[in-house]
Design an enzyme around this catalytic site. Structure first.
Site, PDB file in Angstrom:
ATOM      1  N   SER A 241       0.873  -1.179   0.000  1.00  0.00           N
ATOM      2  CA  SER A 241       0.000   0.000   0.000  1.00  0.00           C
ATOM      3  C   SER A 241       0.906   1.225   0.000  1.00  0.00           C
ATOM      4  CB  SER A 241      -0.868   0.012   1.246  1.00  0.00           C
ATOM      5  OG  SER A 241      -0.070   0.356   2.361  1.00  0.00           O
ATOM      6  N   LYS A 242       0.301   2.373  -0.046  1.00  0.00           N
ATOM      7  CA  LYS A 242       1.045   3.645  -0.083  1.00  0.00           C
ATOM      8  C   LYS A 242       2.101   3.711   1.021  1.00  0.00           C
ATOM      9  CE  LYS A 242      -1.066   6.503  -3.151  1.00  0.00           C
ATOM     10  NZ  LYS A 242      -0.508   5.755  -4.263  1.00  0.00           N
TER      11      LYS A 242
END
Ligand code: GLU
Length: 480
Positions: A241-242
């Protein structure tokens, strides 16, 4: 199996995530290796979240990666009539039913299910009179699928036999109260209508597969073969994820990565050829790809490895193609113009050759500004480390030697420098480091002697003299 028909089915609701790109890639590699059709379906039924900008980003990323499709894209939003028809068929055949539970009743049913460790028991058997009464009350209704008893199994192309106990799957909604269909129904109907017979997607979708398979069976359609690749984890072992860094293809595109390197790296996230080899071009990947090579273990995304791979692809690239990429960046940066570059192409090509062994991304071309202009300042750290009180004297001596060189090439420059270092009784590094700083303004870069040959005698000497003027006053570090 007759000709394989595969599809990539992105939802245009955000960026072009690496996981999605990998799903597209595995489908592409399968179709190109084994032969088959690859279709594109845009799952744009979520009107609130789907955007044209997202679709554009995804299409742009796909074409950057060179993933091509057969035929025009199918828009899921244009298939609503077939979705609706399938729901009617399921209602008529008794595989689905209208459900009228209010949110409060649903809560109560869920509490009861938890207490009795059973799945939620919806009222599956409403008669027409009861339905009419609910309608008169103004209750909303959804259509639920009647999950049969037993278990749902399939032989997953990647994971082998998969079994789901149907008691774990409650009667799921296939049509909302506003008449729109729910994801699993839309996917099953579209896959059927498009003739898809092999669904390759990521493990995120594992829990959707039993539902889709049940729908296929209830509709008396031939069930496709399913294969679920691994998840992609970040370095922290959690789903990428980010938090773990860049997660979209677009970010890598913008950061100067080569599409062939991203293509290569994505293929390695969940697939391996079995012999430890890692660097492949597109044709090699198509050739080597095999379903047997698809891994069951989750893949770990490692940006350092992608950087390394990118460097390897940059080194494998022909100098002309690399020069074109460098020039585009240099022009955009305002360092040169197309005309000026043409007039000194030999020099610039030599500079690109010099840079090639050290590149990680094409943006590294923007760290070589000294190819175009004299340094205006000097890296503070390098200055502190390499510019000593005795540097001016040594540099002055080196300038005198360099002036006498007739053919200013790497070998002669190196010879002159080493001879002088020997005469002065110092290591060659004591001449190399301050000279590099004087010539490039920074403390690292290509081999100094090669760089000097490319820059030429006049430029080198003039920059060394300028540096003497600029740096002499600043030399604060004791002799070294
Ligand atoms: N639209 C889904 C997604 O973007 C994919 C559906 C599928 O592959 O079945 O995750």
């Amino acid at each position: 199996m007759s000709e394989a028909v595969l599809r990539f089915a992105p939802s245009p609701t955000g960026g072009f995530h690496l996981g999605n790109a990998r799903a597209a890639l595995f489908n592409y590699l399968y179709a190109r290796h084994y032969g088959g059709k690859l279709l594109l379906r845009v799952e744009d039924t979520d009107r609130d979240r789907s955007t044209d900008a997202s679709l554009k980003t995804i299409l742009n990323g796909l074409s950057w990666l060179g993933i091509e499709f057969d035929g025009d894209p199918i828009l899921q939003s244009e298939q609503v009539e077939s979705h609706r028809k399938a729901v009617v068929q399921l209602l008529e055949s008794g595989h689905a039913y209208y459900a009228y539970e209010t949110p409060e009743e649903l809560d109560a049913l869920r509490v009861e299910a938890k207490a009795t460790s059973k799945r939620v028991q919806y009222n599956r058997d409403l008669g027409q009179a009861e339905r009419d009464a609910f309608e008169r009350e103004g209750r909303d209704s959804v259509v639920r699928f009647k999950v049969p008893e037993g278990e749902t199994t399939w032989v997953d192309t990647i994971r082998g036999v998969q079994r789901w106990d149907n008691r774990e799957i409650e009667d799921f909604v296939i049509q909302r109260s506003d008449g729109s269909s729910v994801y699993n129904l839309a996917v099953a109907v579209d896959d059927h209508n498009m003739g898809v017979n092999l669904v390759f997607r990521s493990a995120d979708h594992l829990s959707n597969t039993p539902k889709q398979k049940m729908l296929f069976e209830a509709l008396s359609w031939e069930v496709p073969t399913y294969g679920h690749s691994t998840l992609i984890l970040g370095p922290d072992g959690k789903k990428l994820s980010k938090r773990n860094g860049a997660t979209t293809v677009t970010e890598y595109q913008e950061r100067g990565f080569l599409s062939e390197a991203v293509f290569n790296y994505l293929a390695l996230l969940g697939w391996a050829p079995g012999d430890g080899r890692e660097i492949f071009n597109r044709e090699e990947l198509i050739d080597m790809f095999s379903v047997e090579g698809l891994l069951k273990k989750d893949a770990e995304f490692d940006e350092q490895k992608l950087l390394w791979l990118n460097g390897e692809h940059l080194r494998a690239k022909g100098i002309d193609a690399l020069y074109d990429q460098a020039l585009e960046l240099w022009i955009a940066e305002g360092w040169t113009t197309a005309d000026e570059a043409t007039s000194r192409k030999d020099y610039l090509v030599k500079a690109v050759e010099l840079m090639q062994p050290r590149l990680e991304t094409t943006h590294d071309f923007l760290t070589f500004g000294y190819i175009f202009t004299d340094p205006v300042d000097y890296d503070a750290k390098a200055k502190k480390k390499h510019w000593k009180t005795d540097s001016p004297e040594r540099l002055t001596a080196l300038i005198s030697r360099l002036e006498t060189i007739e053919a200013f090439d790497e070998v002669s420059i190196e010879g002159a420098t080493r001879t002088l270092a020997g005469e002065l009784g110092i290591s060659t590094g004591k001449l190399i480091h301050p000279t590099r700083l004087a010539i490039s303004g920074v403390g690292h870069g290509p081999g100094l002697f090669e760089l000097m040959e490319v820059l030429g005698q006049d430029v080198c000497i003039q920059r060394m003299q300028t540096a003497l003027g600029n740096l002499e006053r600043e030399a604060s570090v004791p002799a070294g």
